[in-house]
Design a protein around this motif. Structure first.
Motif, mmCIF file in Angstrom:
data_model
loop_
_atom_site.group_PDB
_atom_site.id
_atom_site.type_symbol
_atom_site.label_atom_id
_atom_site.label_comp_id
_atom_site.label_asym_id
_atom_site.label_seq_id
_atom_site.Cartn_x
_atom_site.Cartn_y
_atom_site.Cartn_z
ATOM 1 N N GLY A 55 38.979 61.846 88.080
ATOM 2 C CA GLY A 55 37.685 62.551 87.489
ATOM 3 C C GLY A 55 38.213 63.899 87.211
ATOM 4 N N CYS A 56 38.839 64.495 88.024
ATOM 5 C CA CYS A 56 39.389 66.060 87.653
ATOM 6 C C CYS A 56 40.210 66.025 86.790
ATOM 7 C CB CYS A 56 40.169 66.364 89.070
ATOM 8 S SG CYS A 56 40.506 68.106 88.931
ATOM 9 N N GLU A 61 41.873 67.265 80.667
ATOM 10 C CA GLU A 61 42.656 66.521 79.470
ATOM 11 C C GLU A 61 41.272 66.964 78.390
ATOM 12 O OE1 GLU A 61 42.612 62.390 79.391
ATOM 13 O OE2 GLU A 61 44.822 62.697 78.591
ATOM 14 N N ALA A 62 40.089 67.110 78.860
ATOM 15 C CA ALA A 62 39.208 67.234 77.925
ATOM 16 C C ALA A 62 38.775 68.840 77.644
ATOM 17 C CB ALA A 62 37.736 66.775 78.201
ATOM 18 N N ASN A 103 48.757 71.451 81.425
ATOM 19 C CA ASN A 103 49.708 71.175 80.496
ATOM 20 C C ASN A 103 49.868 69.597 80.377
ATOM 21 O OD1 ASN A 103 50.738 73.531 80.248
ATOM 22 N ND2 ASN A 103 52.123 73.246 81.935
ATOM 23 N N ARG A 104 48.624 68.872 80.464
ATOM 24 C CA ARG A 104 48.302 67.539 80.263
ATOM 25 C C ARG A 104 49.642 66.685 80.701
ATOM 26 N NH1 ARG A 104 44.605 70.633 78.876
ATOM 27 N NH2 ARG A 104 43.518 70.230 76.723
ATOM 28 N N ALA A 105 49.794 66.761 81.849
ATOM 29 C CA ALA A 105 50.744 65.763 82.463
ATOM 30 C C ALA A 105 50.473 64.182 82.491
ATOM 31 C CB ALA A 105 51.265 66.252 83.982
ATOM 32 N N GLY A 106 49.260 63.712 82.136
ATOM 33 C CA GLY A 106 48.937 62.600 82.263
ATOM 34 C C GLY A 106 48.202 62.024 83.334
#
Ligand code: ASP
Length: 439
Positions: A55-56, A61-62, A103-106
Protein backbone atom coordinates in the motif's frame (compact mmCIF):
# COMPACT_ATOMS: atom_id res chain seq x y z
CA UNK A 1 21.72 -33.02 12.36
CA UNK A 2 20.39 -29.90 10.63
CA UNK A 3 16.93 -28.45 10.87
CA UNK A 4 15.67 -25.57 8.79
CA UNK A 5 13.00 -23.68 10.71
CA UNK A 6 10.65 -21.33 8.93
CA UNK A 7 8.38 -19.05 10.94
CA UNK A 8 5.22 -17.55 9.49
CA UNK A 9 3.99 -13.99 9.90
CA UNK A 10 1.78 -14.53 12.93
CA UNK A 11 4.73 -16.21 14.70
CA UNK A 12 6.70 -12.98 14.24
CA UNK A 13 4.03 -10.32 14.57
CA UNK A 14 5.25 -8.85 17.88
CA UNK A 15 8.13 -8.94 20.34
CA UNK A 16 6.16 -11.43 22.41
CA UNK A 17 5.87 -13.78 19.44
CA UNK A 18 9.57 -13.32 18.64
CA UNK A 19 10.39 -14.46 22.16
CA UNK A 20 8.45 -17.68 21.66
CA UNK A 21 10.37 -18.21 18.42
CA UNK A 22 13.67 -17.58 20.22
CA UNK A 23 12.77 -20.21 22.83
CA UNK A 24 11.86 -22.72 20.13
CA UNK A 25 15.11 -22.20 18.20
CA UNK A 26 17.27 -22.36 21.32
CA UNK A 27 15.55 -25.50 22.56
CA UNK A 28 17.22 -27.58 19.84
CA UNK A 29 20.84 -27.19 18.66
CA UNK A 30 19.92 -28.64 15.30
CA UNK A 31 17.75 -25.60 14.52
CA UNK A 32 20.57 -23.77 12.81
CA UNK A 33 18.96 -22.20 9.77
CA UNK A 34 16.04 -19.85 10.26
CA UNK A 35 13.75 -18.45 7.57
CA UNK A 36 11.43 -15.68 8.79
CA UNK A 37 8.32 -14.17 7.17
CA UNK A 38 7.36 -10.53 7.61
CA UNK A 39 5.34 -9.57 10.72
CA UNK A 40 1.77 -10.77 10.23
CA UNK A 41 -1.43 -9.96 12.06
CA UNK A 42 -1.35 -9.51 15.86
CA UNK A 43 -5.14 -9.74 16.03
CA UNK A 44 -7.74 -10.57 13.40
CA UNK A 45 -8.45 -6.96 12.32
CA UNK A 46 -4.72 -6.15 12.08
CA UNK A 47 -2.87 -5.62 8.78
CA UNK A 48 0.11 -7.70 7.67
CA UNK A 49 3.28 -5.68 7.17
CA UNK A 50 3.55 -7.05 3.60
CA UNK A 51 0.18 -5.48 2.78
CA UNK A 52 1.22 -2.23 4.44
CA UNK A 53 4.35 -2.20 2.27
CA UNK A 54 2.42 -2.79 -0.94
CA UNK A 55 0.00 0.00 0.00
CA UNK A 56 2.76 2.41 0.95
CA UNK A 57 4.74 1.76 -2.21
CA UNK A 58 1.65 2.27 -4.40
CA UNK A 59 1.47 5.81 -2.99
CA UNK A 60 5.17 6.39 -3.63
CA UNK A 61 4.84 5.14 -7.18
CA UNK A 62 1.90 7.44 -7.82
CA UNK A 63 4.05 10.35 -6.63
CA UNK A 64 1.88 10.81 -3.53
CA UNK A 65 2.94 11.49 0.06
CA UNK A 66 3.78 8.18 1.78
CA UNK A 67 5.50 9.35 4.98
CA UNK A 68 2.62 8.49 7.32
CA UNK A 69 2.26 4.97 5.92
CA UNK A 70 6.00 4.32 6.08
CA UNK A 71 6.12 5.55 9.68
CA UNK A 72 3.32 3.13 10.57
CA UNK A 73 5.44 0.26 9.19
CA UNK A 74 8.49 1.54 11.02
CA UNK A 75 6.36 1.58 14.18
CA UNK A 76 5.65 -2.15 13.81
CA UNK A 77 9.39 -2.91 13.67
CA UNK A 78 10.22 -0.39 16.36
CA UNK A 79 7.85 -2.18 18.74
CA UNK A 80 9.62 -5.49 18.07
CA UNK A 81 13.18 -4.13 18.30
CA UNK A 82 12.40 -2.22 21.50
CA UNK A 83 10.48 -5.11 23.01
CA UNK A 84 13.35 -7.51 22.42
CA UNK A 85 16.06 -5.00 23.32
CA UNK A 86 18.19 -5.93 20.29
CA UNK A 87 20.86 -3.61 18.95
CA UNK A 88 19.75 -2.62 15.49
CA UNK A 89 19.57 0.78 13.85
CA UNK A 90 16.08 0.53 12.41
CA UNK A 91 16.00 4.27 11.54
CA UNK A 92 18.98 3.87 9.24
CA UNK A 93 17.29 0.96 7.46
CA UNK A 94 14.14 3.03 6.95
CA UNK A 95 16.15 5.94 5.51
CA UNK A 96 17.43 3.57 2.81
CA UNK A 97 13.94 2.17 2.18
CA UNK A 98 12.47 5.67 1.92
CA UNK A 99 15.11 6.66 -0.65
CA UNK A 100 14.54 3.53 -2.68
CA UNK A 101 10.77 4.08 -2.62
CA UNK A 102 11.31 7.62 -3.92
CA UNK A 103 13.52 6.20 -6.66
CA UNK A 104 10.78 3.69 -7.66
CA UNK A 105 12.62 0.52 -6.67
CA UNK A 106 9.51 -1.51 -7.54
CA UNK A 107 6.74 -3.22 -5.62
CA UNK A 108 8.71 -6.48 -5.37
CA UNK A 109 11.50 -4.63 -3.58
CA UNK A 110 8.95 -2.90 -1.37
CA UNK A 111 7.22 -6.13 -0.32
CA UNK A 112 10.52 -7.91 0.29
CA UNK A 113 11.53 -5.38 2.98
CA UNK A 114 9.09 -7.06 5.35
CA UNK A 115 11.14 -10.26 5.43
CA UNK A 116 14.47 -8.47 5.06
CA UNK A 117 13.93 -6.41 8.23
CA UNK A 118 12.53 -9.34 10.17
CA UNK A 119 15.62 -11.29 9.11
CA UNK A 120 17.94 -8.59 10.45
CA UNK A 121 16.08 -8.53 13.77
CA UNK A 122 16.00 -12.31 14.03
CA UNK A 123 19.74 -12.62 13.31
CA UNK A 124 20.57 -9.98 15.92
CA UNK A 125 18.22 -11.57 18.46
CA UNK A 126 19.56 -15.11 18.01
CA UNK A 127 23.19 -14.15 17.37
CA UNK A 128 23.03 -15.92 13.97
CA UNK A 129 24.66 -14.74 10.76
CA UNK A 130 22.39 -12.74 8.43
CA UNK A 131 22.37 -13.76 4.77
CA UNK A 132 20.46 -11.46 2.42
CA UNK A 133 18.24 -13.67 0.25
CA UNK A 134 19.01 -11.42 -2.75
CA UNK A 135 22.58 -12.79 -2.67
CA UNK A 136 21.67 -16.49 -2.61
CA UNK A 137 18.23 -17.01 -4.18
CA UNK A 138 17.95 -16.36 -7.90
CA UNK A 139 15.38 -15.96 -10.65
CA UNK A 140 16.13 -16.19 -14.39
CA UNK A 141 15.40 -13.60 -17.13
CA UNK A 142 11.81 -14.84 -17.35
CA UNK A 143 11.26 -14.38 -13.64
CA UNK A 144 11.24 -18.15 -13.02
CA UNK A 145 13.03 -19.47 -9.96
CA UNK A 146 16.55 -20.56 -10.99
CA UNK A 147 16.97 -23.76 -8.98
CA UNK A 148 20.43 -24.71 -10.28
CA UNK A 149 22.15 -21.40 -9.69
CA UNK A 150 20.47 -21.03 -6.30
CA UNK A 151 21.47 -24.52 -5.20
CA UNK A 152 25.09 -23.90 -6.14
CA UNK A 153 25.47 -20.50 -4.52
CA UNK A 154 23.27 -21.11 -1.49
CA UNK A 155 24.69 -24.48 -0.50
CA UNK A 156 28.30 -23.31 -0.66
CA UNK A 157 27.37 -20.22 1.36
CA UNK A 158 25.48 -22.18 4.01
CA UNK A 159 28.19 -24.80 4.36
CA UNK A 160 30.52 -22.06 5.54
CA UNK A 161 28.35 -20.92 8.41
CA UNK A 162 27.38 -22.52 11.66
CA UNK A 163 23.98 -20.88 11.91
CA UNK A 164 22.22 -18.33 9.75
CA UNK A 165 19.03 -16.42 9.08
CA UNK A 166 17.85 -16.21 5.46
CA UNK A 167 14.77 -14.00 5.02
CA UNK A 168 11.90 -15.64 3.17
CA UNK A 169 9.85 -14.59 0.14
CA UNK A 170 12.43 -12.97 -2.17
CA UNK A 171 15.58 -13.34 -4.23
CA UNK A 172 17.10 -11.43 -7.12
CA UNK A 173 16.87 -11.21 -10.89
CA UNK A 174 19.94 -11.51 -13.17
CA UNK A 175 20.19 -7.69 -13.20
CA UNK A 176 20.30 -7.63 -9.40
CA UNK A 177 16.80 -6.24 -8.81
CA UNK A 178 14.73 -7.85 -6.08
CA UNK A 179 11.97 -10.26 -7.01
CA UNK A 180 9.49 -11.99 -4.72
CA UNK A 181 7.76 -15.34 -4.97
CA UNK A 182 3.97 -15.30 -4.95
CA UNK A 183 2.19 -14.50 -1.67
CA UNK A 184 3.01 -16.86 1.15
CA UNK A 185 6.33 -17.56 -0.59
CA UNK A 186 8.49 -17.74 2.53
CA UNK A 187 7.43 -21.38 2.69
CA UNK A 188 9.22 -21.86 -0.63
CA UNK A 189 12.38 -20.18 0.66
CA UNK A 190 12.37 -22.50 3.68
CA UNK A 191 12.15 -25.50 1.38
CA UNK A 192 14.94 -24.21 -0.87
CA UNK A 193 17.20 -23.63 2.15
CA UNK A 194 16.41 -27.11 3.49
CA UNK A 195 17.37 -28.63 0.14
CA UNK A 196 20.57 -26.59 -0.11
CA UNK A 197 21.83 -27.70 3.30
CA UNK A 198 20.40 -31.22 2.94
CA UNK A 199 18.50 -30.73 6.15
CA UNK A 200 17.16 -33.68 8.11
CA UNK A 201 13.87 -31.88 8.67
CA UNK A 202 12.17 -28.77 7.37
CA UNK A 203 10.12 -27.40 10.26
CA UNK A 204 7.43 -24.98 9.22
CA UNK A 205 6.12 -23.09 12.24
CA UNK A 206 2.73 -21.45 11.98
CA UNK A 207 -0.31 -20.73 14.15
CA UNK A 208 -2.09 -24.06 13.89
CA UNK A 209 -1.00 -27.44 15.22
CA UNK A 210 -0.76 -28.99 11.77
CA UNK A 211 -2.81 -29.85 8.79
CA UNK A 212 -6.46 -30.44 9.66
CA UNK A 213 -8.51 -33.35 8.38
CA UNK A 214 -11.08 -30.80 7.16
CA UNK A 215 -11.50 -27.04 6.95
CA UNK A 216 -11.99 -25.61 10.49
CA UNK A 217 -14.40 -23.04 9.05
CA UNK A 218 -16.74 -25.92 8.26
CA UNK A 219 -15.92 -28.45 10.99
CA UNK A 220 -15.56 -27.32 14.61
CA UNK A 221 -12.17 -28.29 15.96
CA UNK A 222 -11.24 -30.82 13.30
CA UNK A 223 -8.64 -33.47 14.07
CA UNK A 224 -5.03 -32.81 13.07
CA UNK A 225 -3.45 -35.13 10.51
CA UNK A 226 -0.43 -36.85 12.08
CA UNK A 227 1.29 -37.99 8.90
CA UNK A 228 0.48 -37.21 5.30
CA UNK A 229 2.36 -38.02 2.11
CA UNK A 230 3.44 -35.37 -0.38
CA UNK A 231 1.01 -36.81 -2.90
CA UNK A 232 -1.92 -36.67 -0.51
CA UNK A 233 -0.99 -33.13 0.38
CA UNK A 234 -0.87 -32.14 -3.29
CA UNK A 235 -4.41 -33.44 -3.75
CA UNK A 236 -5.70 -31.59 -0.70
CA UNK A 237 -3.79 -28.38 -1.41
CA UNK A 238 -5.03 -28.36 -4.98
CA UNK A 239 -8.54 -28.54 -3.63
CA UNK A 240 -8.02 -25.51 -1.45
CA UNK A 241 -6.58 -26.79 1.84
CA UNK A 242 -3.97 -24.19 2.76
CA UNK A 243 -1.30 -24.29 5.40
CA UNK A 244 1.73 -24.50 3.20
CA UNK A 245 2.44 -22.79 -0.14
CA UNK A 246 1.84 -25.33 -2.92
CA UNK A 247 5.29 -24.77 -4.45
CA UNK A 248 7.03 -25.42 -1.16
CA UNK A 249 6.78 -29.16 -1.57
CA UNK A 250 9.01 -29.53 -4.63
CA UNK A 251 12.54 -28.65 -3.41
CA UNK A 252 12.39 -30.85 -0.29
CA UNK A 253 10.57 -33.62 -2.06
CA UNK A 254 13.48 -34.01 -4.49
CA UNK A 255 15.68 -34.87 -1.51
CA UNK A 256 13.20 -36.82 0.54
CA UNK A 257 13.33 -34.27 3.37
CA UNK A 258 10.23 -34.46 5.58
CA UNK A 259 8.31 -31.32 6.47
CA UNK A 260 7.00 -30.92 9.99
CA UNK A 261 4.20 -28.35 10.40
CA UNK A 262 4.31 -26.98 13.96
CA UNK A 263 2.49 -24.44 16.09
CA UNK A 264 4.55 -21.58 17.59
CA UNK A 265 1.83 -21.04 20.18
CA UNK A 266 1.74 -24.73 21.18
CA UNK A 267 5.31 -25.96 20.65
CA UNK A 268 4.71 -29.24 22.48
CA UNK A 269 2.19 -30.40 19.89
CA UNK A 270 3.70 -32.83 17.40
CA UNK A 271 2.09 -31.15 14.41
CA UNK A 272 1.82 -32.83 11.04
CA UNK A 273 4.58 -34.76 9.29
CA UNK A 274 4.62 -34.51 5.51
CA UNK A 275 6.67 -37.37 4.08
CA UNK A 276 7.48 -39.04 0.77
CA UNK A 277 6.02 -42.33 1.81
CA UNK A 278 5.22 -44.09 5.05
CA UNK A 279 4.17 -47.45 6.41
CA UNK A 280 2.29 -45.64 9.14
CA UNK A 281 -1.41 -46.11 8.72
CA UNK A 282 -3.41 -42.93 8.95
CA UNK A 283 -5.65 -42.83 11.99
CA UNK A 284 -8.77 -43.02 9.84
CA UNK A 285 -9.41 -44.57 6.44
CA UNK A 286 -9.28 -41.10 4.97
CA UNK A 287 -6.43 -38.66 5.53
CA UNK A 288 -8.27 -35.47 4.67
CA UNK A 289 -11.19 -33.79 2.95
CA UNK A 290 -11.00 -30.55 0.97
CA UNK A 291 -13.04 -28.88 -1.68
CA UNK A 292 -13.87 -25.80 -3.67
CA UNK A 293 -17.03 -24.12 -4.84
CA UNK A 294 -17.64 -22.35 -8.11
CA UNK A 295 -17.46 -24.91 -10.89
CA UNK A 296 -19.48 -25.37 -14.06
CA UNK A 297 -20.07 -28.62 -15.88
CA UNK A 298 -20.46 -28.76 -19.62
CA UNK A 299 -22.14 -31.96 -20.67
CA UNK A 300 -21.71 -32.96 -24.31
CA UNK A 301 -23.91 -35.71 -25.68
CA UNK A 302 -23.58 -37.46 -29.00
CA UNK A 303 -24.80 -40.82 -30.14
CA UNK A 304 -21.96 -43.32 -30.65
CA UNK A 305 -19.37 -40.80 -29.45
CA UNK A 306 -17.29 -43.58 -27.95
CA UNK A 307 -16.49 -45.03 -31.36
CA UNK A 308 -15.40 -41.70 -32.78
CA UNK A 309 -11.62 -41.54 -32.56
CA UNK A 310 -10.30 -38.18 -31.38
CA UNK A 311 -13.62 -37.05 -29.91
CA UNK A 312 -12.14 -36.23 -26.50
CA UNK A 313 -9.30 -34.28 -28.03
CA UNK A 314 -11.70 -32.20 -30.10
CA UNK A 315 -13.81 -31.42 -27.04
CA UNK A 316 -10.81 -30.29 -25.06
CA UNK A 317 -9.53 -28.29 -28.02
CA UNK A 318 -12.57 -25.99 -27.73
CA UNK A 319 -11.55 -25.26 -24.14
CA UNK A 320 -7.84 -24.95 -24.85
CA UNK A 321 -8.42 -22.44 -27.63
CA UNK A 322 -10.16 -20.19 -25.16
CA UNK A 323 -7.45 -20.54 -22.55
CA UNK A 324 -9.65 -22.50 -20.14
CA UNK A 325 -8.14 -25.31 -18.13
CA UNK A 326 -10.33 -28.24 -17.17
CA UNK A 327 -10.56 -29.85 -13.76
CA UNK A 328 -12.22 -33.20 -14.42
CA UNK A 329 -13.60 -35.01 -17.41
CA UNK A 330 -15.89 -37.87 -16.40
CA UNK A 331 -17.37 -39.64 -19.41
CA UNK A 332 -20.06 -42.13 -20.30
CA UNK A 333 -20.80 -44.07 -23.47
CA UNK A 334 -22.46 -41.21 -25.30
CA UNK A 335 -21.61 -38.36 -22.97
CA UNK A 336 -18.57 -36.46 -21.88
CA UNK A 337 -18.63 -33.86 -19.13
CA UNK A 338 -16.02 -31.19 -18.60
CA UNK A 339 -15.67 -29.45 -15.23
CA UNK A 340 -14.21 -25.96 -15.33
CA UNK A 341 -13.89 -22.97 -13.00
CA UNK A 342 -17.03 -20.92 -13.37
CA UNK A 343 -15.32 -17.53 -13.23
CA UNK A 344 -12.86 -18.53 -15.98
CA UNK A 345 -15.56 -20.01 -18.15
CA UNK A 346 -18.45 -17.57 -17.74
CA UNK A 347 -17.36 -14.80 -20.07
CA UNK A 348 -16.14 -17.22 -22.74
CA UNK A 349 -19.10 -19.56 -22.51
CA UNK A 350 -20.63 -18.95 -25.96
CA UNK A 351 -17.27 -19.10 -27.70
CA UNK A 352 -16.61 -22.51 -26.16
CA UNK A 353 -20.07 -23.75 -27.11
CA UNK A 354 -19.54 -22.56 -30.69
CA UNK A 355 -16.16 -24.32 -30.73
CA UNK A 356 -17.72 -27.54 -29.45
CA UNK A 357 -20.32 -27.43 -32.22
CA UNK A 358 -17.69 -26.74 -34.81
CA UNK A 359 -15.34 -29.56 -33.77
CA UNK A 360 -17.66 -32.26 -32.48
CA UNK A 361 -21.10 -31.72 -34.00
CA UNK A 362 -22.84 -32.90 -30.78
CA UNK A 363 -26.50 -33.81 -30.28
CA UNK A 364 -26.85 -31.62 -27.19
CA UNK A 365 -24.77 -29.46 -24.91
CA UNK A 366 -25.98 -28.78 -21.34
CA UNK A 367 -24.32 -26.39 -18.96
CA UNK A 368 -24.81 -26.54 -15.22
CA UNK A 369 -23.39 -23.90 -12.89
CA UNK A 370 -22.80 -23.39 -9.15
CA UNK A 371 -21.23 -26.75 -8.49
CA UNK A 372 -18.67 -27.68 -5.88
CA UNK A 373 -15.99 -30.37 -6.00
CA UNK A 374 -14.96 -32.26 -2.89
CA UNK A 375 -11.85 -34.43 -2.70
CA UNK A 376 -11.75 -37.23 -0.16
CA UNK A 377 -8.08 -38.18 0.04
CA UNK A 378 -6.37 -41.09 1.75
CA UNK A 379 -3.60 -43.58 1.10
CA UNK A 380 -5.61 -45.98 3.26
CA UNK A 381 -8.45 -46.17 0.74
CA UNK A 382 -6.51 -48.51 -1.52
CA UNK A 383 -6.54 -51.27 1.04
CA UNK A 384 -9.98 -50.68 2.51
CA UNK A 385 -13.12 -51.99 1.01
CA UNK A 386 -16.30 -49.94 0.86
CA UNK A 387 -14.88 -46.44 1.24
CA UNK A 388 -16.88 -45.11 -1.70
CA UNK A 389 -19.97 -46.89 -0.39
CA UNK A 390 -19.63 -45.21 2.98
CA UNK A 391 -19.16 -41.79 1.44
CA UNK A 392 -22.23 -42.08 -0.73
CA UNK A 393 -24.49 -43.50 1.92
CA UNK A 394 -23.44 -40.66 4.25
CA UNK A 395 -24.27 -38.16 1.54
CA UNK A 396 -27.60 -39.82 0.78
CA UNK A 397 -28.55 -39.78 4.47
CA UNK A 398 -27.93 -36.06 4.46
CA UNK A 399 -29.99 -35.47 1.33
CA UNK A 400 -27.02 -34.47 -0.77
CA UNK A 401 -27.47 -35.13 -4.44
CA UNK A 402 -24.22 -36.34 -6.01
CA UNK A 403 -23.66 -34.83 -9.44
CA UNK A 404 -20.35 -36.42 -10.34
CA UNK A 405 -17.99 -39.11 -9.08
CA UNK A 406 -14.40 -39.50 -10.14
CA UNK A 407 -11.99 -41.93 -8.52
CA UNK A 408 -8.38 -41.39 -9.50
CA UNK A 409 -6.66 -44.54 -10.72
CA UNK A 410 -4.14 -44.18 -7.89
CA UNK A 411 -7.03 -44.87 -5.49
CA UNK A 412 -5.69 -42.01 -3.48
CA UNK A 413 -8.76 -39.87 -3.83
CA UNK A 414 -12.40 -39.79 -4.70
CA UNK A 415 -13.72 -36.56 -6.17
CA UNK A 416 -17.39 -35.80 -5.74
CA UNK A 417 -19.36 -33.05 -7.47
CA UNK A 418 -22.29 -31.55 -5.56
CA UNK A 419 -24.27 -28.32 -5.72
CA UNK A 420 -22.58 -25.31 -4.10
CA UNK A 421 -25.40 -25.17 -1.54
CA UNK A 422 -24.71 -28.74 -0.44
CA UNK A 423 -20.97 -28.20 -0.04
CA UNK A 424 -20.75 -27.72 3.74
CA UNK A 425 -23.37 -30.40 4.51
CA UNK A 426 -21.49 -32.87 2.34
CA UNK A 427 -18.14 -32.20 4.03
CA UNK A 428 -19.70 -32.54 7.48
CA UNK A 429 -21.37 -35.81 6.47
CA UNK A 430 -18.10 -37.30 5.20
CA UNK A 431 -16.14 -36.08 8.23
CA UNK A 432 -18.76 -37.53 10.59
CA UNK A 433 -18.80 -40.94 9.02
CA UNK A 434 -15.01 -41.41 8.95
CA UNK A 435 -13.71 -39.37 11.86
CA UNK A 436 -16.46 -38.85 14.42
CA UNK A 437 -18.09 -42.26 14.24
CA UNK A 438 -14.85 -43.91 12.99
CA UNK A 439 -16.77 -46.28 10.77
N1 ASP B 1 5.05 -11.95 3.76
C1 ASP B 1 4.66 -12.56 2.54
C2 ASP B 1 3.15 -12.61 2.42
O1 ASP B 1 2.45 -12.07 3.27
C3 ASP B 1 5.29 -13.90 2.35
C4 ASP B 1 5.06 -14.89 3.46
O2 ASP B 1 4.62 -14.53 4.54
O3 ASP B 1 5.33 -16.08 3.25
O4 ASP B 1 2.64 -13.15 1.48
Amino acid sequence: MYKVVKFGGSSLASAEQFRKVGDIVRADDARRFVVPSAPGKRFSADTKVTDMLYGCYALAEAGKEFGTELRAIQGRYWEIVEGLGVQLDINKEFEVIKNNFENRAGSNYAASRGEYLNGLIMAAYLGYEFIDAAEVIFFDENGEFDADKTQKVLSSRLEKCHSAVVPGFYGSMPDGTVKTFSRGGSDITGSIVAKAIRADVYENWTDVSGFMVADPRIIDNPEVIETITYRELRELAYMGATVLHEEAIFPVRQQGIPINIRNTNAPDDNGTWIVESTCQKSKYVITGIAGKKGFCSINIEKDRMNSEIGFGRKVLQAFEENGISFEHVPSGIDTMTVFVHQDEFMHKEQKVVAGLHRYTNPDTIDIESDLALIAVVGRGMKSTRGTAGRIFSALAHNNVNVKMIDQGSSELNIIIGVENDDFEVAIRAIYDIFVVTKL
